[in-house]
Design an enzyme around this catalytic site. Structure first.
Site, short mmCIF file in Angstrom:
data_model
loop_
_atom_site.label_atom_id
_atom_site.label_comp_id
_atom_site.label_asym_id
_atom_site.label_seq_id
_atom_site.Cartn_x
_atom_site.Cartn_y
_atom_site.Cartn_z
N SER A 13 5.94 -1.72 -2.22
CA SER A 13 5.94 -2.64 -3.38
C SER A 13 4.91 -2.21 -4.42
O SER A 13 3.92 -2.91 -4.65
CB SER A 13 5.72 -4.08 -2.94
OG SER A 13 4.68 -4.23 -2.01
N GLY A 60 2.20 5.63 4.42
CA GLY A 60 1.19 6.23 5.30
C GLY A 60 -0.14 5.50 5.30
O GLY A 60 -1.09 5.92 5.97
N SER A 61 -0.22 4.39 4.58
CA SER A 61 -1.50 3.65 4.50
C SER A 61 -1.81 2.91 5.79
O SER A 61 -2.96 2.59 6.06
CB SER A 61 -1.48 2.67 3.32
OG SER A 61 -0.46 1.70 3.51
N GLY A 62 -0.78 2.62 6.57
CA GLY A 62 -0.97 1.88 7.82
C GLY A 62 -0.35 0.49 7.80
O GLY A 62 -0.55 -0.30 8.73
N LYS A 63 0.42 0.19 6.77
CA LYS A 63 1.04 -1.14 6.63
C LYS A 63 1.87 -1.53 7.85
O LYS A 63 1.69 -2.60 8.43
CB LYS A 63 1.97 -1.19 5.40
CG LYS A 63 1.33 -0.96 4.07
CD LYS A 63 2.35 -1.01 2.95
CE LYS A 63 3.52 -0.08 3.10
NZ LYS A 63 3.16 1.35 3.12
N SER A 64 2.81 -0.68 8.21
CA SER A 64 3.73 -1.01 9.31
C SER A 64 3.00 -1.11 10.64
O SER A 64 3.30 -1.99 11.46
CB SER A 64 4.84 0.04 9.40
OG SER A 64 5.66 0.00 8.25
N GLY A 109 0.84 -1.20 0.00
CA GLY A 109 0.00 0.00 0.00
C GLY A 109 0.87 1.24 0.00
O GLY A 109 2.10 1.15 0.15
#
Length: 197
Positions: free
Chosen positions: A106, A35-39, A32
């Site tokens: 990615s 800043g999408s919230g992945k981590s 994503g």
């Protein structure tokens, strides 16, 4: 260059390592925008699975680039190599019997396909963390979008570099509709049958 390199056979099989941990290894791949919230989701998923007794490890884009990939920039070639190395690291972790969680922008389909190919399709679970660009910019906890908008950062995904939305991910998480905890519980509910022995 590789003609003098030979694969070493190990005495302990991948299956035996997984049996010892009483789980089925898998790569859970979160993709994503920045800043999408992945981590955040990946870290909480790591905690949740660990608390349930699973053996996990979390690979994060920034951490990888500070270590093993600190010699790579953000050109297309370097981004490709970054993800190729990450996939090879993930494959080793699966061979060790671990459940590996990867959080990487990615952005290109071909790179995600390469990761899936290296890991193995049956052991790859792709999650698209679907967060609109404007929401990612509003969060901008690292200040990267502001730098990209001002021209300080070039080739920034979502601004002047493309993000190819996954067409058929295993799961879509919409962070505007779910809390982090709800997202984690959604993932766990879906993958737990795949990782239980």
């Amino acid at each position: 260059m590789t003609e003098n390199v030979h694969q070493q056979a190990y005495n302990i099989s991948n299956e035996k390592r997984a049996q010892q941990k009483q789980q089925k290894p898998i790569m859970i791949w979160l993709t994503g925008l920045s800043g999408s919230g992945k981590s955040t989701i990946a870290n909480q998923l790591d905690v949740c699975l660990n608390e349930k007794g699973y053996h996990t490890f979390c690979l994060d884009g920034d951490n990888i680039r500070k270590g093993i990939n600190n010699n790579l920039g953000f050109s297309e070639e370097d981004r490709n190599e970054n993800l190729r190395r990450v996939a090879e690291i993930g494959k080793l972790m699966l061979d060790a019997g671990l459940i590996c969680i990867g959080a990487f922008i990615s952005p290109m389909k071909k790179d995600r396909e390469l990761v899936k190919q290296i890991i193995g399709e049956d052991d790859f679970f792709e999650i698209f963390v679907d967060t609109p660009l404007n929401t990612c910019e509003e969060r901008d906890v690292k200040g990267l979008y502001a730098k990209a908008r001002s021209g300080e950062i070039k080739n920034f995904t979502g601004i002047d570099a493309p993000y190819e939305v996954p067409k058929e991910p295993n799961l879509v998480i919409k962070t505007e509709e779910l809390t982090v905890q709800e997202a984690v519980l959604t993932i766990v509910k879906i993958i737990e049958n795949r990782i239980k022995r």
